[in-house]
Design an enzyme around this catalytic site. Structure first.
Site, PDB file in Angstrom:
ATOM      1  N   HIS A 144       0.856  -1.188   0.000  1.00 22.22           N
ATOM      2  CA  HIS A 144       0.000   0.000   0.000  1.00 22.22           C
ATOM      3  C   HIS A 144       0.889   1.234   0.000  1.00 22.22           C
ATOM      4  O   HIS A 144       1.888   1.289   0.720  1.00 22.22           O
ATOM      5  CB  HIS A 144      -0.899   0.013   1.242  1.00 22.22           C
ATOM      6  N   GLY A 233       6.253  22.113  10.273  1.00 26.25           N
ATOM      7  CA  GLY A 233       7.471  21.319  10.341  1.00 26.25           C
ATOM      8  C   GLY A 233       8.504  21.725   9.303  1.00 26.25           C
ATOM      9  O   GLY A 233       8.309  22.669   8.528  1.00 26.25           O
ATOM     10  N   PRO A 234       9.611  20.993   9.246  1.00 27.49           N
ATOM     11  CA  PRO A 234      10.728  21.340   8.372  1.00 27.49           C
ATOM     12  C   PRO A 234      10.461  20.974   6.917  1.00 27.49           C
ATOM     13  O   PRO A 234       9.550  20.208   6.602  1.00 27.49           O
ATOM     14  CB  PRO A 234      11.875  20.497   8.937  1.00 27.49           C
ATOM     15  N   VAL A 237      13.231  16.089   5.089  1.00 30.09           N
ATOM     16  CA  VAL A 237      12.566  14.882   5.584  1.00 30.09           C
ATOM     17  C   VAL A 237      13.554  13.978   6.309  1.00 30.09           C
ATOM     18  O   VAL A 237      14.657  13.721   5.814  1.00 30.09           O
ATOM     19  CB  VAL A 237      11.936  14.095   4.416  1.00 30.09           C
ATOM     20  N   SER A 238      13.148  13.466   7.459  1.00 33.22           N
ATOM     21  CA  SER A 238      13.872  12.379   8.104  1.00 33.22           C
ATOM     22  C   SER A 238      13.496  11.090   7.393  1.00 33.22           C
ATOM     23  O   SER A 238      12.319  10.718   7.334  1.00 33.22           O
ATOM     24  CB  SER A 238      13.486  12.287   9.591  1.00 33.22           C
ATOM     25  N   GLY A 242       9.687  10.028   7.576  1.00 32.71           N
ATOM     26  CA  GLY A 242       8.894  10.465   6.433  1.00 32.71           C
ATOM     27  C   GLY A 242       8.064  11.685   6.762  1.00 32.71           C
ATOM     28  O   GLY A 242       8.455  12.531   7.575  1.00 32.71           O
TER      29      GLY A 242
END
Length: 354
Positions: A144, A233-234, A237-238, A242
Site C-alpha cells: 500500500h 514542520g521542516p 525529511v527524516s 517520512g
C-alpha cells in the site's frame, strides 16, 4: 445537522501544552495549569457527561506497520493512557503492512462556543510518539502506498460536533507534530486554508508511484528536500519518519473489493474505470493493489457514502471484472459506520465509573 462553530480566533491547546510538557507534575496538575491559564471554568460532571454524549470527534490514524507485534503493542498502550479517549476499532492488513486505529473522545468549549480542549489531542500525540519510537520507515515494505511512519491522520465530527471543531484539532495536532517531532506536515480538506484535496497533495509528492518490484513501496524513495513546502514542520525529511498528512473532513467510507487474480494491470484498469477521476462513479477514489500472493484488490474511498455507496461500487467492479474474465469476491468495509462508532464509544465509556 451539526452545530457550526464560528470563532474569530480559535485558541489552540498546542500553544500552551508544549511548554507545560517541560514542567514537573502529574497530568492532572498540568491540566489544572491549562485551565488556569485559559481562565476556563472546569466542566461540571453533568456538562462533561453531555459533552461525552453529543460533542464527539473521531480520529483515524494510519500507521505504516502491521507485521511487528511489539511495535503495535507499544502504539496501543499509548492510545490507552487516557481513559477519556476510546479505541473504537483497529484494522490491520499484513499484505499492505498498514494499520488504522479509530479513536473517539469529546470536545469541550469556552463560554463563546469555541473548542478549547479534547482528550483526543494528547492521545493522538502519544500514539504518534510511540509510532516514531517503534517504526523505521527505511525498513518498511508493503503493498500500500505511504509517505510516512504515521502516514495520515484524519478527524471527523460525530454526533452534534461540527467540521470546524474537527479542523481545529487537526491544525493543533499538526502544529505540535511539526514542532515537537520535526516531521513535515501537509494539511488537507477543512484543515487546509483553501481546502486542498488529499489526493492532489499526494500526487504532487509521488505517493502513488511504487518504487519496488513495480507494486510495492519500500523505505523513503523521494528527495529529502521536499518539492512542496509543508504547512508545518521542516522542509527536510527524516528518512526514518517520512512525512504525515493531516486533515479534517466529513465522513469517508473505505470499502475494498477483492479480485481473484494476480493480474495487477487488470486491477488497475478496473480501478481507473470505477473512480471519478477515470470517468466512473462520482466522489469515488480507487487504487488497484496487489493483495497477497494470489489476489489483487480495488481499494476504494467513498467520499460521499450516502450518495454513492458500496452497492454501486461493488456492481461496477463486478461488471468491469467480468469484461476482463475475472472473478470478484464480495467487498468489505474497513471500519464501522459513524452511527456504530458513536454507539460503541457510548457503550465503552458507560463502563467507566467516573
Amino acid at each position: 445537522m451539526t452545530k457550526q462553530v464560528s470563532c474569530v480566533s480559535s485558541f489552540h491547546l498546542s500553544s500552551i501544552w508544549f511548554p507545560l510538557k517541560q514542567r514537573s507534575g502529574s497530568k492532572a496538575d498540568q491540566t489544572k495549569q491549562i485551565k488556569e491559564i485559559m481562565d476556563f471554568t472546569p466542566i461540571s460532571k453533568d456538562k462533561k457527561k453531555t459533552a461525552q454524549q453529543s460533542m464527539l470527534l473521531c480520529c483515524k490514524l494510519y500507521i505504516s506497520e502491521s507485521r511487528n507485534k511489539a511495535a503495535l503493542d507499544s502504539i496501543e498502550q499509548a492510545a490507552k493512557l487516557d481513559p477519556e479517549t476510546v479505541i473504537v476499532n483497529k484494522f490491520d492488513d499484513r499484505a499492505y503492512n498498514r494499520a488504522r486505529y479509530t479513536l473517539v473522545s469529546y470536545v469541550a468549549h469556552d463560554s463563546t462556543g469555541c473548542p478549547v480542549f479534547s482528550p483526543l489531542q494528547q492521545t493522538v500525540l502519544a500514539v504518534v510518539e510511540a509510532a516514531y519510537g517503534a517504526i523505521n520507515l527505511e525498513s518498511h515494505l508493503g503493498a500500500h502506498p505511504r509517505l510516512g511512519v504515521v502516514d495520515e491522520i484524519v478527524f471527523h465530527p460525530l454526533a452534534q460536533a461540527s467540521l470546524d471543531e474537527a479542523a481545529w484539532i487537526a491544525k493543533a495536532v499538526a502544529a505540535e507534530i511539526g514542532n515537537r517531532f520535526q516531521v513535515p506536515v501537509y494539511l488537507y480538506a477543512a484543515a487546509h486554508p483553501t481546502g486542498k484535496a488529499l489526493d492532489t497533495i499526494r500526487r504532487e509528492l509521488g505517493y502513488y508511484r511504487p518504487n519496488f518490484m513495480g507494486n510495492q513501496w519500500a523505505g523513503w524513495a523521494y528527495p529529502e528536500l521536499l518539492p512542496e513546502k509543508p504547512d508545518e514542520g521542516p522542509t527536510l525529511v527524516s528518512r526514518s519518519r517520512g512525512i504525515v498528512m493531516i486533515g479534517a473532513r466529513p465522513w469517508v467510507a473505505t470499502y475494498n473489493v477483492p479480485i481473484l487474480s494476480t493480474d495487477l494491470s487488470a486491477a488497475r484498469r478496473i480501478a481507473q474505470m470505477v473512480s471519478a477521476r477515470g470517468g466512473g462513479l462520482p466522489t469515488v477514489q480507487t487504487l488497484g493493489l496487489v493483495h497477497g500472493e494470489d489476489s489483487t484488490e480495488i481499494a476504494c474511498m467513498l467520499l460521499e457514502p450516502n450518495q454513492i455507496g458500496a452497492d454501486r461500487v461493488q456492481n461496477r467492479v463486478e461488471m468491469l471484472a467480468a469484461q476482463e474474465g475475472l472473478d470478484v469476491e464480495k467487498g468489505y468495509f474497513t471500519d464501522f459506520s459513524p452511527e456504530m462508532i458513536t454507539e460503541r464509544y457510548m457503550k465503552l465509556i458507560s463502563t467507566d465509573p467516573n
